[in-house]
Structure formats: C-alpha cells, structure tokens
Design a protein around this motif. Structure first.
Motif, PDB file in Angstrom:
ATOM      1  N   TYR A 169       0.746  -1.126  -0.150  1.00 45.29           N
ATOM      2  CA  TYR A 169       0.283  -0.048  -0.335  1.00 45.29           C
ATOM      3  C   TYR A 169       0.921   1.461  -0.309  1.00 45.29           C
ATOM      4  N   GLU A 170       2.374   1.071   0.617  1.00 42.08           N
ATOM      5  CA  GLU A 170       2.708   2.516   0.649  1.00 42.08           C
ATOM      6  C   GLU A 170       3.206   2.802  -0.234  1.00 42.08           C
ATOM      7  N   ARG A 171       4.250   1.780  -1.026  1.00 43.74           N
ATOM      8  CA  ARG A 171       4.783   1.869  -2.432  1.00 43.74           C
ATOM      9  C   ARG A 171       3.240   2.365  -3.312  1.00 43.74           C
ATOM     10  N   LEU A 172       2.123   1.766  -3.582  1.00 49.93           N
ATOM     11  CA  LEU A 172       0.787   2.751  -4.677  1.00 49.93           C
ATOM     12  C   LEU A 172       0.738   3.582  -4.254  1.00 49.93           C
ATOM     13  N   GLY A 173       0.186   3.981  -2.561  1.00 44.58           N
ATOM     14  CA  GLY A 173      -0.279   5.358  -2.107  1.00 44.58           C
ATOM     15  C   GLY A 173      -1.540   5.263  -2.173  1.00 44.58           C
ATOM     16  N   ILE A 174      -1.823   3.896  -1.621  1.00 46.31           N
ATOM     17  CA  ILE A 174      -3.447   3.639  -1.449  1.00 46.31           C
ATOM     18  C   ILE A 174      -3.770   3.850   0.509  1.00 46.31           C
ATOM     19  N   GLN A 175      -4.494   4.481   0.731  1.00 48.94           N
ATOM     20  CA  GLN A 175      -5.262   4.804   1.514  1.00 48.94           C
ATOM     21  C   GLN A 175      -6.633   3.340   2.261  1.00 48.94           C
ATOM     22  N   LEU A 176      -6.371   3.329   3.261  1.00 51.77           N
ATOM     23  CA  LEU A 176      -7.881   1.818   3.020  1.00 51.77           C
ATOM     24  C   LEU A 176      -7.939   1.550   4.753  1.00 51.77           C
ATOM     25  N   GLU A 177      -9.118   1.268   4.360  1.00 46.98           N
ATOM     26  CA  GLU A 177      -9.288   1.687   6.626  1.00 46.98           C
ATOM     27  C   GLU A 177      -9.963  -0.300   6.405  1.00 46.98           C
ATOM     28  N   GLU A 178      -9.457  -0.422   7.109  1.00 46.55           N
ATOM     29  CA  GLU A 178      -9.793  -2.234   7.505  1.00 46.55           C
ATOM     30  C   GLU A 178     -11.466  -2.183   8.418  1.00 46.55           C
ATOM     31  N   LYS A 179     -11.668  -3.724   7.967  1.00 45.55           N
ATOM     32  CA  LYS A 179     -12.555  -3.647   8.327  1.00 45.55           C
ATOM     33  C   LYS A 179     -13.685  -5.076   8.105  1.00 45.55           C
ATOM     34  N   GLY A 180     -12.184  -6.203   8.366  1.00 47.75           N
ATOM     35  CA  GLY A 180     -11.914  -7.592   8.025  1.00 47.75           C
ATOM     36  C   GLY A 180     -13.604  -8.599   8.329  1.00 47.75           C
TER      37      GLY A 180
END
Length: 594
Positions: free
Chosen positions: A264-275
């Motif tokens: 995610y760091e390499r791709l610049g991705i922001q996510l919130e985990e709700k598994g």
C-alpha cells in the motif's frame, strides 16, 4: 439563462438545461422528455458540431398519431433548435438528418471557461453525483497469505474509483474487507504454539515468510490427524474469546498487516480495515432477522436463501452449523446500509465471484434492505475484473509456478524505470533522491496505468516492456508529455501566476480550439467514469488530451516567442492542470522534468 452552480464546470449538463427549456416549449404536452445530449463524434473525419441533441426522432414517434403541427422528425428538430434560449455558450446550431440538432460552442465562451478554471481551481469542475456517501470494498487480501498479482487489480481499480468519487463530492468509506476469520486460524495458531511455546518469542523476524509458515501449517494439518483435531478445537477456543488464542490471532494479523502495508505504501493506497472478524458478531442477529421474515429455509441440513433466476441457493449456515462468506457478506451489507448509512456499496473482486454477489444482492432485496429497482438508492454494485495473464496467455506466475509477490513486481517496475531514466543524459546529474522519486513515479504509475486503461472485465497481459515504453498509450508517455509542458512554461521565463492574472486566452487557431474543447469536457468524462465505474474512460480522455496537445496544438502553434505567447502559455497551464488531476485520480504521481 442562469446555470445551476453544480453544473458550472459541466458543459453537457449546461446544454441539457438549455434543451430542457426548448423541449418544454416545443412539445408542452410531453412532460417526461429528458434531453438526449452527447458530444459529437467525427464520421469520416467530419464533425457537424461539438454536441448534438437527439430527441427529435423519439419525440416524433410519440406525437405522430396525435394532433400536431409537425410533419416529421426534421421539423421537430428545427423547432427544438428555434426554441433554444439565447446563451453565451452557443455560437451556432444546425439541424442534420432526421432532426439531429448540432451545437457549435462559442470560442470566446470556451476560452472564458478555461480562464475561470485556472483562477478558481479545477475542483470547480468536479461533477455532482446523486450520492452523498459510498462504501468501496477493495483489495481485501487474506491474512497469513502473501499479496500477489491477483490482488493488484482490486487494489488499483478500487483506489481509482474511490478517488473519482471523492473528487465528485462523495464521502467514500474505503474498506479493506480482509480475510481475518475462519477455520484456517485454528491451524495457524496451533502451529504457532508448537513453534513458539513462549508467546514472547513471536515476531515477524522469528516467523519469517508468512506464506511459507502458512504452507507448513497446512501440510501439517493435512498429514497429522492429531494436529488437525487440535487445530479444530483452537478455532472453537478462538471464537469463544479465550485470551491466549485471541492474542496469537492478533500477532498473526499484525505480521500480515506489515506485509500489506509495504504494498500500500508503494502504491499510495489509503484503506480502513474492517475484516471478516469485525462483522462476525453481527451474523446471528442478521440471520435471526432473515429467519423471522421467512426468507431462510432448510435444505439438506444447511440453512439457505433461494433467489430469483438462480438454480442453486445461497448457503448462509453450513450443514455443520458454521458460517461462511455469504453469512459474513450479508452482515457486512446490512451494517453498511443501516449503520454506515451508505447509499452506494461497491465491491471489487474478480469476475468469478459475479454470481455470489448477484445472489447476495437479490437476497438483500428479498429482505427489503435494497430497493427492487436497480436505479434507486441505496444500491449495491459488483465490479468484476479479469485475470492478469503472463505473456504465455496463462495466469501470471513466476518460473517456479508460484504466484508473483506484489512487492517484488512493483520493485522490478521501479528498478527498470530507474535503469531507463539513468540512460538519459539529463538524469545522470540528478541527486539520488530525485532519481529514486522519479523512478518510483514512473515505475508504479506504469503498472497502474497498464491495468486501468483496459476494460476492467477483460483479462490483460502483464508485460514490463510494453508498460514502460515511452511511446503509445502508456503512463511513461503521458508523464513525459506532462514534463514537456512544464518545460515549455519554464523556458518562457514567465511567472505563470502573473500570466493568469493579466493575460487572456484566445482560441483563434483551429488547434487551439480543439485543445480547449477537449479540456472543458473533463467534468462530463469524470461523471461518466464515476456513474458507470469505468476508469478506462478517464484513461482514454487523458491519452487523447496528450495526443491533441502534442500532435495538433504544439506541432502547429508556436508558444515561446510567438505574438500569442501569453495566451498559449495559459493553454499549456490548463492542459498541465487537467493532466495532473487525471494523474491524481488514477493514483499516479506526476513528473515535472525528465
């Protein structure tokens, strides 16, 4: 005619407002006619206007049996044209064929629209969607398994859809529905206890590669009946909330998250985990609600929901009493609608899960959670995507037939772009940090764009040489084109902010007008890409913009040193501004020099 503030940057919507007035005046008895306005497409190199209204034929088929002054669709089209209210945006109109109303936009109006965007900012061109809050469920890898190339498309496409919706004033809940619950955790925990009797010894370095750890525990589970029994008991104890087992589960999840974060760091991705574990406590209540509504039935020892037009049922409780994906997904969908108040819930997975989501949404309609009409809100949409293939046409793998690790793939793209960059004389003098940043922008951008430019439902072939080519429809070509525009502005020696304040755009040359027209269509393109969840529409727009700038405008309109320098510098700046916003929406970092 006044234009609604929400439509200020959207040419198509502004024309729709004009044609609404005209249609009401032309056929006052027909109250439910929506204007059909689209950008004109050139046929055999000829285009009769910039936009076209195509209502005449449909209207004629409605009114021809009634008392009417018209004698055919052409007459209807002529009346629609005559009844158009005066507007600064329209230069001329004409009627072609069976009533098609062609509109040519005013050069002066296009120029003023561009000038206004440069002063007020491109966010004034953001479309307004009929949705205030959306959930985008994407990436969603499994805990204790490596993120591989199969997760690439969900992560990249999901991020772009989220970015486009956010730009369009939608509050987006970016959800990472990780696989962090289920029977495999008994096996992993029991193996962890065996390897590390002292819980204090457990850390990422000690466990090593999680994928190897997972395979070793699976091999043990399959070959040792006693271990298998202990693993099954461990699941019960974990789900029962026993502290030791819960702590071990959290340790395994944390190590996995560290791995995911590298991608995610390499791709610049922001996510919130709700598994899956987040929704697990809600499952019994959701099933009880569905049971009370008479939707759940017994079938061969399992508890199931039958849905329309599907032969097989949706199993919500397995015959052994356990829950499954469908149980979790129903609980998640209900939570997203009722608790998070999402109006649009978008799921990104491979096309192979199309039927599962079709059944899930039909079950939700039976329950009354979703309206029966797909055009109403709240609504749920499954965005299915095709496979990533190797050059042999088969699923993309390494030579050892292992699925390729995503981190390795991204690093190779960056390293290849760095090698190509250092072959350029100018880059050899750059500081190492600048080389590194530019290599990352080009390498990661190339991987993203190669995916996003395709229709998401089709399989695509992963090929480093093609995606890192600086010619053709690639991120490298587009990033270089942007860098060249920045270079033109720098070479002029002028302060572009000062030029914005003091100069005016003129579109006297036909290629200046062609560029201006394409630029002001940005808002409607984003609206189409959002409404239909099609990132490739945005990619096509960006590539065409770059082509118009390079092959028409820049080839035929001298910028620096010409009498029109200030106006043309503003056109360069407008193009760079729109390109940067396109890059941002695609999750690509722009490059300013090359």
């Amino acid at each position: 005619m006044a234009v609604g503030a929400e439509n200020m940057g959207n040419v198509k919507r502004q024309l729709v407002q004009l044609f609404e007035v005209s249609l009401q005046a032309t056929v006052p008895s027909e109250t439910d006619v929506a204007p059909l306005v689209d950008a004109c497409i050139a046929k055999s190199g000829v285009r009769f206007g910039d936009y076209q209204c195509n209502n005449a034929m449909g209207l004629w088929s409605k009114i021809k049996g009634k008392q009417t002054e018209f004698r055919g669709p052409t007459a209807v089209g002529q009346a629609i044209m005559k009844n158009l209210p005066p507007s600064d945006m329209v230069e001329s109109c004409s009627v072609a064929g069976p009533g098609f109303v062609n509109v040519v936009l005013s050069r002066n109006w296009i120029a003023k629209s561009l000038q206004k965007m440069l002063i007020d900012g491109i966010d004034t061109w953001a479309p307004c969607l009929p949705v205030k809050r959306a959930v985008v469920d994407f990436s969603s890898p499994n805990i204790a398994k490596e993120m591989h190339v199969g997760h690439l498309r969900s992560t990249i496409i999901g991020d772009t859809l989220a970015r486009m919706l956010e730009f369009s004033h939608v509050e987006v809940l970016r959800r990472n529905h990780v696989g962090d619950w289920g029977t495999q955790f008994g096996m992993l925990i029991e193996f962890l206890f065996e390897k590390f009797p002292n819980p204090e010894d457990v850390n990422e370095a000690a466990i090593g590669d999680l994928q190897t750890f997972y395979k070793a525990s699976k091999a043990r589970f399959d070959s040792d009946p006693e271990f298998k029994q202990r693993a099954q008991q461990a699941v019960v104890r974990l789900q029962g909330g026993e502290d030791t087992y819960h702590r071990a589960w959290k340790q395994i999840c944390e190590i996995s998250r560290t791995e995911f974060h590298r991608v995610y760091e390499r791709l610049g991705i922001q996510l919130e985990e709700k598994g899956e574990s987040f929704y697990s406590p809600y499952i019994p209540g959701v099933l009880e609600e569905l049971n009370k509504k008479g939707i759940i039935e017994d079938d061969k020892g399992a508890r199931v929901i039958f849905v329309q037009d599907v032969n097989i049922p949706l199993i919500v409780v397995k015959s052994d009493g356990g829950y499954n994906y469908a149980s979790t997904d129903l609980a998640a969908l209900r939570y997203r609608i009722n608790e998070e108040k999402a109006e649009w819930i978008i799921y990104l997975t491979d096309v192979g899960q199309q039927q599962h989501f079709d059944m899930l949404f039909k079950a939700a309609k039976r329950a009354g959670w979703l309206p029966a009409d797909d055009g109403s809100y709240p609504k749920a949409t499954h965005v299915g995507f095709g496979l990533v293939l190797g050059e042999d046409g088969k699923r993309f793998r390494t030579r050892s037939t292992e699925v390729v690790r995503l981190v390795d793939l991204l690093d190779e793209a960056k390293n290849r772009s760095k090698t190509a960059l250092l072959e350029r004389d100018t880059a050899k003098e750059w500081p190492e940090e600048e080389v590194e940043k530019t290599s990352q922008a080009i390498g990661y951008g190339a991987v993203k764009y190669a995916d996003l430019k395709n229709n998401k439902q089709t399989n695509y072939t992963f090929n480093f040489d093609q995606m890192l080519n600086d010619k053709g429809n690639t991120a490298v070509y587009l990033l270089y084109a942007h860098a060249r525009i920045c270079s033109i502005i720098r070479k002029s020696g002028k302060d572009i902010e000062e030029v914005k304040r003091n100069a005016k755009i003129a579109l006297d040359h036909e290629d200046e007008r062609a560029l201006g027209l394409h630029l002001i269509q940005f808002s409607e393109v984003i609206e189409e890409a959002c409404t239909n969840l099609l990132p490739n529409v945005l990619c096509e727009y960006l590539y065409n913009l770059s082509e118009i700038f390079t092959k028409k405008f820049y080839s035929n309109c001298q910028v620096v040193g010409s009498p029109e320098e200030s106006s043309r510098l503003l056109l360069c700046e407008a193009t760079a501004t729109v390109m940067r916003k396109c890059f941002h929406l695609l999750g690509i970092v722009p490059v300013y020099k090359i």
